[in-house]
Design a protein around this motif. Sequence first.
Motif: not given
Length: 355
Positions: A277, A280-282, A288, A301, A304, A315, A317
């Motif tokens: 996360a 990596a580009e969200i 989702k 985390k 992840v 990811h 958020m």
Amino acid sequence: MKMSSWFLKIGVLFLVLFAAAKGAAAQTAKSVSEKSAEKSTALESIEYIKTQCAAMKNFAEKRSLLAFLGAVQEQLGLYSDACASYSQAAAIAANDAEGMPKWTNEELILFAVRSALSAGDYESADNYLGTSVKDSKNEDVIAYVKLYKQWSLLCRAQSVEDTIEPVAILQAYTSLASMLDVRPAIYLTLWYVTGKESWGTKLKTEFPLSPEAYIAKGNIQLLPAPFWYFVPKNGVQMITAEGTMIKTIPVDETASATAEKQSASEKQSVGEKQPVAAVAEIKDYTIKEQLGLFREEKNAKALVETLAKKGFVAHIMSETKPSGNVYYIVFVGDDDNYTIGKKLKAAGFDCYPIK
């Protein structure tokens, strides 16, 4: 001759418009619900239903179609949308459309409450519970009102201590004949929150064929709705893929089990690569797949990192609730055909789609 031709054209145009109007009038809640099943994806079905519902003039058809839309959204895990659809249906004073399920307005309000709680939105749930349903003359409705009030308290609980009162009330409800219809849900809640297998045993013994009993047996998985993530609990029931109970362990241990079980070398490796996360580009995914919702970012985390080891780019958020609490959502981007969601479930991860 020109006048006759003009009348002929007007006549043809009138017939065309009449046929189109008749076709539009023939669109019913039942026909829309059936046609929605022919769409390629679930999202296409929902958009089709919304479009037809907006154009529907008959109140009975509109009410039934909104209720159907709410059911579809709820099954897909779109709980906030489902809550809105159910409440809109309940606000329409009309009978049920022909060929559609029969729901009273009180039942529709309860569906809205259930969806709100599934989304972790206890404020909306409390607002709906404060409407006319609280004074219902229907014993079944009152039973659900009482259950959902305790669920709302559990949803807003910040610690295990905050669950003591609702747990005590739910325990008292298990002996009331008036709460018999919701007793399986009460047993499941007590089993989940307290971590005591005795409640699971009661559930499996008294209601062996109920969906709740199958959850306690491990035959089916409890949908990872936000509500169940929000509730602080004394223990977590750990079940293998085969449905065998392993043990009940403290919630803090399960939340960071992956991180704690890593060896020193594995931790160093993760530190070098960094959590997915973080690098990596969200993207702005249409769909989702939510796999977890945590109050502690470190626990998000940890999940992840677990997903990364299985080859999934996850990811994190954050989301701030009206209460002011911040939660961390772990998700993996999916496509319209839910192919990633299927792969996640095949790999042993529970997930559900969110917008």
